[in-house]
Design a protein around this motif. Structure first.
Motif, PDB file in Angstrom:
ATOM      1  N   ASP B 457       0.820  -1.212   0.000  1.00 51.00           N
ATOM      2  CA  ASP B 457       0.000   0.000   0.000  1.00 51.00           C
ATOM      3  C   ASP B 457       0.858   1.268   0.000  1.00 51.00           C
ATOM      4  OD1 ASP B 457       1.067  -0.257   2.511  1.00 51.00           O
ATOM      5  OD2 ASP B 457      -0.822  -0.043   3.607  1.00 51.00           O
ATOM      6  N   ARG B 458       2.176   1.089  -0.180  1.00 42.04           N
ATOM      7  CA  ARG B 458       3.129   2.190  -0.207  1.00 42.04           C
ATOM      8  C   ARG B 458       3.146   2.960   1.110  1.00 42.04           C
ATOM      9  NH1 ARG B 458       4.580   2.599  -5.453  1.00 42.04           N
ATOM     10  NH2 ARG B 458       5.503   4.677  -5.314  1.00 42.04           N
ATOM     11  N   ARG B 459       2.877   2.230   2.175  1.00 42.95           N
ATOM     12  CA  ARG B 459       2.969   2.820   3.516  1.00 42.95           C
ATOM     13  C   ARG B 459       3.936   1.990   4.351  1.00 42.95           C
ATOM     14  NH1 ARG B 459      -2.825   2.969   5.905  1.00 42.95           N
ATOM     15  NH2 ARG B 459      -2.114   4.670   7.234  1.00 42.95           N
ATOM     16  N   TYR B 460       4.480   2.656   5.354  1.00 42.62           N
ATOM     17  CA  TYR B 460       5.375   1.981   6.285  1.00 42.62           C
ATOM     18  C   TYR B 460       4.565   1.446   7.465  1.00 42.62           C
ATOM     19  CZ  TYR B 460       9.146   4.591   3.925  1.00 42.62           C
ATOM     20  OH  TYR B 460      10.021   5.124   3.013  1.00 42.62           O
ATOM     21  N   ALA B 461       4.570   0.144   7.654  1.00 43.88           N
ATOM     22  CA  ALA B 461       3.968  -0.425   8.858  1.00 43.88           C
ATOM     23  C   ALA B 461       5.009  -0.361   9.966  1.00 43.88           C
ATOM     24  CB  ALA B 461       3.535  -1.860   8.611  1.00 43.88           C
ATOM     25  N   VAL B 462       4.716   0.426  10.984  1.00 44.57           N
ATOM     26  CA  VAL B 462       5.628   0.593  12.119  1.00 44.57           C
ATOM     27  C   VAL B 462       5.022  -0.137  13.307  1.00 44.57           C
ATOM     28  CG1 VAL B 462       6.805   2.235  13.627  1.00 44.57           C
ATOM     29  CG2 VAL B 462       6.359   2.825  11.229  1.00 44.57           C
ATOM     30  N   ARG B 463       5.737  -1.169  13.771  1.00 45.09           N
ATOM     31  CA  ARG B 463       5.149  -2.067  14.769  1.00 45.09           C
ATOM     32  C   ARG B 463       5.962  -2.053  16.057  1.00 45.09           C
ATOM     33  NH1 ARG B 463       4.961  -7.465  13.484  1.00 45.09           N
ATOM     34  NH2 ARG B 463       2.764  -7.743  14.005  1.00 45.09           N
ATOM     35  N   ILE B 464       5.252  -1.851  17.149  1.00 44.17           N
ATOM     36  CA  ILE B 464       5.858  -1.917  18.479  1.00 44.17           C
ATOM     37  C   ILE B 464       4.691  -2.113  19.457  1.00 44.17           C
ATOM     38  CG2 ILE B 464       5.863   0.632  18.672  1.00 44.17           C
ATOM     39  CD1 ILE B 464       8.397   0.347  20.431  1.00 44.17           C
ATOM     40  N   GLY B 465       4.862  -3.010  20.420  1.00 34.81           N
ATOM     41  CA  GLY B 465       3.713  -3.387  21.268  1.00 34.81           C
ATOM     42  C   GLY B 465       3.368  -2.369  22.344  1.00 34.81           C
ATOM     43  N   ALA B 466       3.389  -1.105  21.988  1.00 31.25           N
ATOM     44  CA  ALA B 466       3.186  -0.017  22.951  1.00 31.25           C
ATOM     45  C   ALA B 466       1.717   0.113  23.342  1.00 31.25           C
ATOM     46  CB  ALA B 466       3.698   1.291  22.355  1.00 31.25           C
ATOM     47  N   ALA B 467       1.445   0.984  24.319  1.00 33.57           N
ATOM     48  CA  ALA B 467       0.074   1.168  24.801  1.00 33.57           C
ATOM     49  C   ALA B 467      -0.339   2.631  24.682  1.00 33.57           C
ATOM     50  CB  ALA B 467      -0.023   0.726  26.263  1.00 33.57           C
ATOM     51  N   ASP B 468      -1.615   2.832  24.393  1.00 35.76           N
ATOM     52  CA  ASP B 468      -2.211   4.180  24.442  1.00 35.76           C
ATOM     53  C   ASP B 468      -3.334   4.150  25.455  1.00 35.76           C
ATOM     54  OD1 ASP B 468      -3.494   6.629  24.102  1.00 35.76           O
ATOM     55  OD2 ASP B 468      -3.001   6.715  21.965  1.00 35.76           O
ATOM     56  N   ILE B 469      -3.083   4.746  26.623  1.00 33.91           N
ATOM     57  CA  ILE B 469      -4.102   4.747  27.675  1.00 33.91           C
ATOM     58  C   ILE B 469      -4.815   6.098  27.729  1.00 33.91           C
ATOM     59  CG2 ILE B 469      -2.880   2.998  29.002  1.00 33.91           C
ATOM     60  CD1 ILE B 469      -1.882   5.214  30.863  1.00 33.91           C
ATOM     61  N   GLY B 470      -4.763   6.801  26.596  1.00 29.21           N
ATOM     62  CA  GLY B 470      -5.355   8.134  26.524  1.00 29.21           C
ATOM     63  C   GLY B 470      -4.291   9.200  26.374  1.00 29.21           C
ATOM     64  N   THR B 471      -3.048   8.744  26.411  1.00 34.96           N
ATOM     65  CA  THR B 471      -1.913   9.648  26.404  1.00 34.96           C
ATOM     66  C   THR B 471      -1.569  10.162  25.011  1.00 34.96           C
ATOM     67  OG1 THR B 471      -0.697   7.584  26.446  1.00 34.96           O
ATOM     68  CG2 THR B 471      -0.820   8.797  28.482  1.00 34.96           C
TER      69      THR B 471
END
Lengths: 172, 711
Positions: B457-471
C-alpha cells in the motif's frame, strides 16, 4: 425469566431474548454487540453508558431492557451519519475533548440530549431566570453535564467543545 | 544508503504539530474496541467470589446451590482451580490456597452462560472461615514499622547527608509539621477487564493494560507457558493511571477460568466496587517535615520522614520522600520511608507514585517556611533552587524551575497577591493565590524493539507493542515515525498494543514515548541505511532502543510551576477554584494538542486529589467503604468554574531533545493563547496541594531524541 423484546438501535430493529434482570446497557453490549455505550460504573454515577432513549438522554445501566420493549435508541455510533460525524463529535475532536475515550460516547450523547433540553427551556440547578430562554453559560454546561465523569480530566476541553456547538445553535 | 544519512538529525516536520488523534474518530463514535468489546465467539461470563473477612483461612466452601443454577458452567475455588507455577508474587497466587490476606480477595469464580446467572450464582456460594485478628489501620505510633530494602522502583529507602540535627538546632527559622494524605484509588473509567481464551495450549488475553508485553512476561511463566504460547492484545485502553501498569489478580483469575473451560472465551470485567480491593491504589501517607533556614530563607536542613502502608501479602513501597532529595538545596538532608504491613489490599502505582504525595507535603512545608521567613513563596523557592542535583552532584540536563515560576507569576498576576491571610474578600468569598513546584524524573526503559516494513500500500507499517491509555501514543508515535522515515504521516501505519508486535516496555513512569519513540527512530535509521528512501515492497528492518550516554552524565528531570486561585466562602467554608495555571519545563513537545490535554488532565486530577479524593477505610472490616465514583464526581461539581490552563515551556534541553525549539514554543503558545486576566489581587490561605506533573506527559515531551544526539 426471559422476555422477547425489540429495540430500534441506530435505525435498525433488533429482536432479542433477555433475562428480565438484564440492563439495557448489557442488552446493547452483550446481546446486540452495540459497544458504543460503555460500562464505567454500572450504577448510574459515571454516565459512560448514556444514549438517546426515545429522544432523551438516559443512563442505560439503570434501565431494565425488558421495560423498554419497542424503544428507539441512538448511540454515539448512530449519531454519526455514515462517514460524516455529528457536529458534537467534530467539536470533541477539534477541542481534544477526551483522552482515553472511554467516557466519550456517553459524553457526546449526553451533550446532544442536553442541548435539546436547554432548547426546550428546561431549567437546571444553576439557572437564574426561570422565565426566559435558557442561555448556556459555562456554568450551565458544567451543571447539565455533571452526570458524565471523565477521569482523564478533559473537562476543560469538553466544555469548550459543547460551548462551540451551543453557540452555533444560538443557545450560548 | 550512506551511514551519514542514517545518522543525520531528524528533519522535524510532523513532530510539534497539533495533529488530531488518529484514533479520534473511532473514539467519538464509540467504535474503538476496548478489551471487553473485542469480537469473540460464544463467550462465557465470569463473576468472582470474594473473601468477606480480612485475615484467616477458608474453612469450607459449599458451591452446591450455585452449581445447581441453570446456566452455570463451572465453579472454581482453591480446591479445584488449575495450579500455578510460582507463589513468588502472592497477589497473583490466585485460588491456590485457603489463606485470606485481605477483605475482597478472590476466593472463587463462577463461569456461566450469562452475566446475570454468573452473578446470582456467585452470591449462592457459601463460605465459612477460620477468622484471625486483622490490622488495617495505618498509624504513626505502630511499633512494627519497618524499613523496606528499597522504595519503588529501586531508590534507597533512606538518605542522610550532613548533620540535620545540629543544623536544625542552629537554624534561625524552623518548621516542624506533619501532613497526611489519604488512601486514593486510581479509578480509570474503563474497569479492569480481561477476556481470556485457552485453546491448543495457548492463552489469549484481550486485556485492559498499560503493557501487553509486561502482562505476558509476568503471567506466561505463572501459567507454565512459554512466551510464544501466550498473546496479549490491548490496542485501546480506557485509562490506567498506573493501575493497569502491572497485571493484577483478575488477569490470573480469567486465565484460570479459561483453563477450566478450554476453547470458550471467558469475559471478566471488574465491577466498580471490586476495583477498590483488586486493582491497586495509592497508600495513605504520614509525612513528618522538619525544615531549618537562615533569616534569608536559605535552607540549612531538610528532613522528610514518611510512614505508609503495604499489604502483608506483597510489599509495595511508595517513594514518597524521593522527590525531596532533588527539589531544593540544603547542605544537611535526611529522608526515610517506614512501612506498616497490614491486612489490606495490595497498594501499587497510582499516577506519579511518590511524587504526588511527596511533593504535596514538600510544597506545604515550603509555604509554611515562606510565612515563617516573611518571604514570598516564589522567592523562597528561587533562593533554594539547586544549581546541580543535590543527590548526585550531577549537572541538570535542564531544570528551569525558576523560569517556570517567574513565567507563571507573570501570566497569573502574582504581583497582585497580598500575602496577609484573609485580607481580600469579594462578594462573601475570601480570595487567595497559591503556587507549588512540580517535578517528575525522566525515565527511559531499555528493552523495546520496533520493526518497520514497507508494504504494497506504499505505507510503512511501524510495529511496536506499545500502549495508548489516553496519552496520545497512537498519534505521537506516528509523528515520530514520519519524521524518522522522512515521509508524511499519512504514509505511516502505526501498529501497537499486541504481543505479536515487537517487545515494548510498559506505559509507566512517564517512560513510554521516550523509550518507544527513541526505538522507532533507531529502527527508521536502520531501515533507511539498508533500504534507502525509495524502498522496495516488503523491505523490512528493526532495531532496539539505543543507549543514551547522557543518562550517566546528567540528572534528568522535568519541572513545573502550578498556580491556583482559591476562593473560600466566608460563611460556609465552601472552596472554589476558579483559575489554575501550569507552566512546565519538559523538553520537546511531540504534539501540543495531546500534550496540553495531559497537562490539564494532570492538573484536574491534582485538584480532585487536593479537594475531594479519599477512599475511606473502615479498619473494623478492612475495606474501603466508599466504593463508588463520588470523588471524581465531586471534583466536577466543586469546580464548576474550573479552568486550568497549561502552558508548556520548551527549555532547550540539549540532552533530551534536538532542534525545533522556536517552532515548539510558537505552537505551544498557539494552543494556549489566553493570558489570564490580571484583575485578581489575591491573598489569604495558600493552597499548595497541586503535585507532580503527569507522568505520561513528560514521556511524550521527552521523546524523539535521536540516538546520536549527544551534542
Amino acid at each position: 425469566m426471559d422476555a422477547r423484546i425489540t429495540l430500534h438501535v441506530d435505525g435498525v430493529a433488533r429482536s432479542l431474548t433477555v433475562d428480565t434482570r438484564t440492563s439495557l446497557l448489557d442488552a446493547l453490549r452483550d446481546h446486540l454487540g452495540a459497544m458504543s455505550p460503555k460500562k464505567g460504573c454500572d450504577h448510574g454515577q459515571c454516565g459512560a453508558c448514556t444514549v438517546l432513549l426515545d429522544g432523551r438522554r438516559a443512563t442505560t445501566c439503570l434501565a431494565f431492557a425488558v421495560a423498554h420493549d419497542g424503544a428507539t435508541i441512538i448511540t454515539a455510533q448512530g449519531l454519526a451519519n455514515g462517514d460524516g460525524l455529528h457536529e458534537m463529535q467534530r467539536a470533541f475532536l477539534d477541542h481534544d475533548g477526551f483522552q482515553c475515550g472511554y467516557c466519550t460516547p456517553g459524553q457526546i450523547c449526553s451533550a446532544v440530549g442536553m442541548l435539546e433540553e436547554a432548547e426546550a427551556g428546561h431549567p437546571s440547578h444553576v439557572t437564574q431566570d426561570l422565565t426566559g430562554p435558557v442561555v448556556l453559560t459555562d456554568d450551565e454546561i458544567r451543571e447539565r453535564m455533571s452526570g458524565n465523569l471523565c477521569r482523564c480530566g478533559a473537562y476543560v476541553n469538553i466544555v469548550a467543545a459543547i460551548r462551540e456547538v451551543a453557540r452555533k445553535e444560538g443557545s450560548a | 544508503m550512506s551511514t551519514s544519512l542514517a545518522n543525520a538529525p531528524l528533519e522535524i516536520r510532523a513532530i510539534g504539530l497539533p495533529l488530531e488523534r488518529i484514533e479520534g474518530r473511532a473514539k467519538v463514535t464509540g467504535t474503538a474496541p476496548y478489551a471487553y468489546e473485542q469480537t469473540v465467539a460464544d463467550p462465557l461470563y465470569l463473576h468472582p467470589v470474594q473473601a468477606t473477612i480480612a485475615r484467616g483461612k477458608i474453612a469450607s466452601i459449599d458451591s452446591a446451590a450455585a452449581k445447581a443454577l441453570p446456566g452455570v458452567v463451572a465453579i472454581i475455588t482453591h480446591e479445584n482451580a488449575p495450579r500455578l507455577a510460582s507463589d513468588k508474587d502472592k497477589e497473583l497466587w490466585v485460588l491456590q490456597s485457603d489463606a485470606v490476606g485481605f477483605r475482597g480477595q478472590f476466593i472463587g469464580a463462577v463461569i456461566a452462560q450469562t452475566p446475570e446467572v454468573a452473578r446470582q450464582a456467585a452470591s449462592l456460594v457459601r463460605v465459612t472461615y477460620a477468622e484471625q485478628p486483622h490490622e488495617a489501620e495505618l498509624r504513626a505510633d505502630r511499633s512494627d514499622l519497618y524499613a523496606p530494602k528499597q522504595v519503588n522502583p529501586d531508590y534507597p529507602t533512606d538518605t542522610d547527608e550532613g548533620d540535620v540535627e545540629a543544623a536544625l538546632k542552629a537554624a534561625a527559622v524552623t518548621i516542624d509539621q506533619t501532613y497526611s494524605t489519604p488512601w486514593e484509588n486510581n479509578n480509570p473509567m474503563e474497569p479492569h477487564t480481561t477476556v481470556a481464551t485457552w485453546g491448543d495450549g495457548k492463552l489469549t488475553l484481550y486485556d485492559s493494560t498499560q503493557g501487553a508485553h509486561s502482562v505476558r512476561t509476568m503471567l506466561a511463566p505463572l501459567f507454565g507457558l512459554k512466551p510464544e504460547q501466550m498473546r496479549v492484545i490491548a490496542p485501546h485502553v480506557g485509562g490506567g493511571f498506573g493501575s493497569k501498569g502491572t497485571p493484577h489478580a483478575h488477569d490470573v483469575l480469567a486465565g484460570l477460568a479459561a483453563q477450566a473451560v478450554p476453547g470458550r472465551p471467558v469475559k471478566l470485567a471488574l465491577t466498580r466496587q471490586q476495583m477498590f480491593s483488586l486493582a491497586g491504589y495509592r497508600t495513605p501517607t504520614i509525612q513528618h517535615f522538619r525544615l531549618g533556614a537562615d533569616r534569608e530563607g536559605r535552607l540549612t536542613a531538610i528532613v522528610h520522614e514518611v510512614i505508609e502502608q503495604t499489604s502483608r501479602i506483597k510489599e509495595f513501597a511508595e517513594q514518597t520522600a524521593v522527590p525531596t532529595r532533588l527539589l531544593y538545596a540544603s547542605p544537611n538532608r535526611r529522608t526515610s520511608h517506614r512501612l506498616a504491613a497490614l491486612d489490606v489490599p495490595v497498594p501499587s502505582w497510582m499516577r506519579a507514585p511518590g511524587e504526588t504525595p511527596g511533593v504535596c507535603g514538600n510544597e506545604m512545608a515550603m509555604d509554611e517556611l515562606a510565612v515563617a521567613c516573611g518571604l514570598d513563596p516564589i522567592e523562597l523557592r528561587i533562593r533554594n533552587d539547586p544549581p546541580v542535583d543535590p543527590e548526585s552532584g550531577k549537572p541538570w540536563s535542564g531544570r528551569n524551575l525558576v523560569g517556570c515560576l517567574r513565567e507563571g507569576a507573570r501570566r497569573f498576576g502574582w504581583d497582585q497577591r497580598d500575602p496577609a491571610p484573609r485580607s481580600r474578600e469579594r462578594d462573601g468569598w475570601l480570595v487567595g493565590l497559591g503556587v507549588a513546584s512540580s517535578t517528575y524524573p525522566r525515565y527511559a526503559m531499555p528493552g523495546s524493539v520496533a520493526s518497520i516494513r514497507y508494504g504494497a500500500d506504499r505505507r510503512y507499517a511501524v510495529r511496536i507493542g506499545a500502549a495508548d491509555i489516553g496519552t496520545g501514543t497512537w498519534t505521537a508515535l506516528t509523528q515520530i515515525a514520519a519524521d524518522a522515515l522522512g515521509c508524511p504521516v499519512e504514509a505511516i501505519r502505526m501498529e501497537i498494543g499486541d504481543t505479536d508486535q515487537p517487545n515494548a516496555t510498559v506505559e509507566g513512569g512517564s517512560s513510554g514515548i521516550t523509550s518507544w519513540g527513541t526505538t522507532i527512530v533507531a529502527a527508521a535509521r536502520a531501515f533507511r541505511a539498508e533500504h534507502g528512501d525509495a524502498p522496495r515492497e516488503g523491505a523490512e528492518a528493526s532495531a532496539g532502543m539505543p543507549e543514551n550516554p547522557d543518562e550517566k552524565r546528567f540528572a534528568m528531570h522535568s519541572f513545573g510551576a502550578q498556580f491556583a486561585e482559591v476562593r473560600v466562602n466566608v460563611d460556609t467554608g465552601e472552596i472554589r477554584v476558579p483559575r489554575m495555571l501550569g507552566v512546565f519545563s519538559v523538553g520537546r513537545i511531540i504534539n501540543p494538542r495531546t500534550a496540553r490535554s495531559q497537562f490539564i488532565g494532570g492538573m484536574t486530577m491534582g485538584l480532585s486529589m487536593a479537594l475531594h479524593e479519599e477512599s475511606v477505610m473502615d479498619p473494623r472490616f478492612g475495606h474501603v467503604v466508599t466504593q463508588d465514583r463520588r470523588a471524581p464526581a465531586d471534583a466536577r461539581r466543586a469546580g464548576p468554574a474550573l479552568e486550568p490552563d497549561g502552558f508548556a515551556r520548551d527549555r532547550r534541553d540539549r540532552h533530551c531533545r534536538r532542534g525545533g525549539g522556536d517552532r515548539q514554543r510558537r505552537l505551544a503558545r498557539h494552543r494556549n493563547p489566553r493570558a489570564p486576566p490580571a484583575d485578581h489581587a489575591g491573598q489569604g490561605p495558600v493552597l499548595s496541594a497541586n503535585t507532580a506533573t503527569r507522568s505520561s506527559v513528560i514521556g511524550r515531551l521527552r521523546a524523539a531524541r535521536p540516538a546520536s544526539d549527544n551534542s
